[in-house]
Design an enzyme around this catalytic site. Structure first.
Site, mmCIF file in Angstrom:
data_model
loop_
_atom_site.group_PDB
_atom_site.id
_atom_site.type_symbol
_atom_site.label_atom_id
_atom_site.label_comp_id
_atom_site.label_asym_id
_atom_site.label_seq_id
_atom_site.Cartn_x
_atom_site.Cartn_y
_atom_site.Cartn_z
ATOM 1 N N CYS A 42 -23.679 8.790 6.293
ATOM 2 C CA CYS A 42 -24.393 7.524 6.518
ATOM 3 C C CYS A 42 -24.231 6.536 5.354
ATOM 4 O O CYS A 42 -24.375 5.336 5.542
ATOM 5 C CB CYS A 42 -25.867 7.784 6.789
ATOM 6 S SG CYS A 42 -26.118 8.732 8.289
ATOM 7 N N HIS A 101 -29.450 0.784 5.945
ATOM 8 C CA HIS A 101 -29.008 1.789 6.908
ATOM 9 C C HIS A 101 -30.114 1.958 7.954
ATOM 10 O O HIS A 101 -31.290 2.016 7.623
ATOM 11 C CB HIS A 101 -28.769 3.114 6.187
ATOM 12 C CG HIS A 101 -28.476 4.242 7.107
ATOM 13 N ND1 HIS A 101 -27.535 4.146 8.106
ATOM 14 C CD2 HIS A 101 -29.002 5.490 7.198
ATOM 15 C CE1 HIS A 101 -27.487 5.290 8.765
ATOM 16 N NE2 HIS A 101 -28.369 6.116 8.241
ATOM 17 N N ASN A 141 -29.107 5.192 15.100
ATOM 18 C CA ASN A 141 -28.431 5.485 13.830
ATOM 19 C C ASN A 141 -26.935 5.665 14.102
ATOM 20 O O ASN A 141 -26.537 6.621 14.756
ATOM 21 C CB ASN A 141 -29.044 6.762 13.233
ATOM 22 C CG ASN A 141 -28.471 7.107 11.871
ATOM 23 O OD1 ASN A 141 -27.444 6.580 11.465
ATOM 24 N ND2 ASN A 141 -29.138 8.007 11.171
HETATM 25 O O1 UT7 Z 1 -28.990 8.888 8.703
HETATM 26 C C1 UT7 Z 1 -29.328 9.878 7.800
HETATM 27 C C2 UT7 Z 1 -30.707 9.791 7.475
HETATM 28 N N1 UT7 Z 1 -31.517 10.370 8.517
HETATM 29 C C3 UT7 Z 1 -32.763 10.074 8.532
HETATM 30 O O2 UT7 Z 1 -33.140 9.278 7.724
HETATM 31 C C4 UT7 Z 1 -33.679 10.750 9.505
HETATM 32 C C5 UT7 Z 1 -34.987 10.972 8.816
HETATM 33 N N2 UT7 Z 1 -35.988 11.633 9.634
HETATM 34 C C6 UT7 Z 1 -36.613 11.030 10.656
HETATM 35 O O3 UT7 Z 1 -36.301 9.901 10.990
HETATM 36 C C7 UT7 Z 1 -37.759 11.756 11.317
HETATM 37 O O4 UT7 Z 1 -38.083 12.892 10.564
HETATM 38 C C8 UT7 Z 1 -37.450 12.174 12.774
HETATM 39 C C9 UT7 Z 1 -37.428 10.958 13.645
HETATM 40 C C10 UT7 Z 1 -36.134 12.903 12.826
HETATM 41 C C11 UT7 Z 1 -38.564 13.102 13.297
HETATM 42 O O5 UT7 Z 1 -39.828 12.487 13.164
HETATM 43 P P1 UT7 Z 1 -41.059 13.357 12.580
HETATM 44 O O6 UT7 Z 1 -42.235 12.496 12.676
HETATM 45 O O7 UT7 Z 1 -40.630 13.840 11.237
HETATM 46 O O8 UT7 Z 1 -41.174 14.516 13.643
HETATM 47 P P2 UT7 Z 1 -40.985 16.107 13.463
HETATM 48 O O9 UT7 Z 1 -39.537 16.442 13.310
HETATM 49 O O10 UT7 Z 1 -41.923 16.613 12.433
HETATM 50 O O11 UT7 Z 1 -41.462 16.600 14.882
HETATM 51 C C12 UT7 Z 1 -42.793 16.359 15.353
HETATM 52 C C13 UT7 Z 1 -42.938 16.910 16.742
HETATM 53 C C14 UT7 Z 1 -42.468 18.372 16.879
HETATM 54 O O12 UT7 Z 1 -43.364 19.013 17.739
HETATM 55 P P3 UT7 Z 1 -44.530 19.990 17.158
HETATM 56 O O13 UT7 Z 1 -43.794 21.038 16.393
HETATM 57 O O14 UT7 Z 1 -45.360 19.097 16.281
HETATM 58 O O15 UT7 Z 1 -45.208 20.453 18.392
HETATM 59 C C15 UT7 Z 1 -41.135 18.234 17.559
HETATM 60 O O16 UT7 Z 1 -40.816 19.375 18.343
HETATM 61 O O17 UT7 Z 1 -42.152 16.165 17.667
HETATM 62 C C16 UT7 Z 1 -41.339 17.038 18.448
HETATM 63 N N3 UT7 Z 1 -40.098 16.352 18.785
HETATM 64 C C17 UT7 Z 1 -39.929 15.610 19.898
HETATM 65 N N4 UT7 Z 1 -40.751 15.329 20.917
HETATM 66 C C18 UT7 Z 1 -40.286 14.530 21.885
HETATM 67 C C19 UT7 Z 1 -38.952 16.307 18.058
HETATM 68 N N5 UT7 Z 1 -38.041 15.547 18.695
HETATM 69 C C20 UT7 Z 1 -38.626 15.104 19.830
HETATM 70 C C21 UT7 Z 1 -38.183 14.275 20.879
HETATM 71 N N6 UT7 Z 1 -39.053 14.017 21.870
HETATM 72 N N7 UT7 Z 1 -36.975 13.733 20.908
#
Ligand code: UT7
Length: 323
Positions: free
Chosen positions: A114, A250, A280
């Protein structure tokens, strides 16, 4: 006066196919609400069969060359940032060279995921300022749809395909008020390889592999690293966030953009946001956002820009540019 790399023109290309969150939710266990709330993403573009990183890169490059008002044959350096090349080798940059009908030049790819466009920009800028090259094409292009695990909802909803490009020209520029790339700062920390990676490769599995990410941990590092490198690059030219007209970040997550801007005391109105439309696109995301804001008239000649990105490795970086 000092020799600098001035951005003569910008361009971009997105695949025609535009996929909404609702369309994705038909095949992936997710919802529009979850994606919008957690990321700000509403749409992403997905490459069609036969559309590749080099074809997208070529389209973006053509648009940048046209905007710059130059002949493609005057380009003597092509640096293409990508983590999704057409083939393991040759470099996709050489395919772009041929597609544009450019004769003898220097052409190679840069892999910093990225942050790739920031890495490519610094490499090209250094080669220009060293006097080795006069005019460079710097491209960020990706087809991440080809390395996504479409069964993994935590990652497949986040990424899209696309390409963005700039034409850099060596010019004598006023020390204090002149246009060009004023400063770049890059970093890498390989201790975090396992937080964002692809589980395959030519020298390990012999396969292409799929993207894997521990999103929450990446998020935590992103805000800290991005705010720090923006301050560092501005400080290198005796400036601060108060001097900035536009941040061109980004586009990974709207919450990262908000948190980083808040940390630097920057108004949200000064941040170019395209993550809602493009998702992204890795190395393509900064030049795509730059081109969008140049073409809709927000970014004007003379504006002070800060470009920034962070991604797998980790790698991260920023550039201060007088447009
Ligand atoms: O380009 C390189 C740089 N990349 C980034 O900067 C990405 C950085 N990270 C992020 O943007 C965020 O961490 C994400 C968008 C990837 C995830 O957001 P989050 O608020 O950190 O969510 P999480 O991964 O902690 O997941 C929360 C919940 C989980 O469920 P439980 O365990 O709380 O029941 C996941 O299973 O959301 C669930 N979940 C989803 N639910 C519906 C994860 N993906 C999805 C989805 N739809 N697509």
């Amino acid at each position: 006066m000092t020799r600098r790399s001035v951005i003569l023109g910008t361009g971009s290309l997105l695949p025609a196919r535009r996929v909404s969150n609702a369309e994705l939710a038909e095949t992936v266990d997710t919802t529009d609400e979850w994606i919008v709330e957690r990321t700000g993403i509403r749409f992403r573009h997905i490459a069609a069969e036969g559309e590749t990183t080099s074809t997208l890169a070529t389209g973006a490059a053509k648009a940048a060359i046209e905007a710059a008002g130059i002949e493609a044959s005057s380009i003597d350096l092509i640096v293409l940032a990508t983590a999704t090349p057409d083939q393991t080798f040759p470099a996709s940059a050489t395919r772009v060279q041929t597609a544009l009908g450019i004769g003898d030049c220097v052409a190679f790819d840069v892999a910093a995921v990225c942050s790739g466009f920031l890495y490519a920009l610094q490499v090209a800028d250094s080669m220009i300022r060293a006097g080795a090259h006069q005019r460079a094409l710097v491209i960020g292009a990706e087809t991440f749809s080809r390395i996504l695990d479409w069964e993994d909802r935590a990652t497949c909803v986040l990424f899209g395909d696309g390409a963005g490009a700039v034409v850099l020209d060596a010019q004598e520029s006023d020390e204090t008020t002149g246009a060009g790339i004023l400063a770049t700062r890059l970093h890498a920390d390989g201790r975090h390889n396992d937080l964002l990676y692809v589980d395959g490769g030519p020298s390990t599995t012999g396969t292409v592999g799929k993207l894997r990410m521990k999103g929450r941990e990446v998020f935590r590092h992103a805000v800290t690293n991005l705010a720090a490198v923006m301050e560092e690059s501005l400080g290198a030219v005796g400036m601060s966030s108060a001097d900035v007209d536009w941040v061109v970040p980004h586009q990974a997550n709207a919450r990262i953009l908000d948190a980083t801007a808040r940390k630097l005391g920057l108004a949200r109105e000064k941040v170019v946001v395209t993550v809602d439309q493009h998702a992204n696109t890795s190395a393509a995301s900064v030049p795509l956002a730059l081109d969008a804001a140049v073409r809709d008239g927000r970014i004007k000649r003379g504006d002070l820009l800060v470009l920034e990105a962070m991604g797998g490795g980790f790698t991260w970086g920023a550039a201060v540019v007088r447009f």
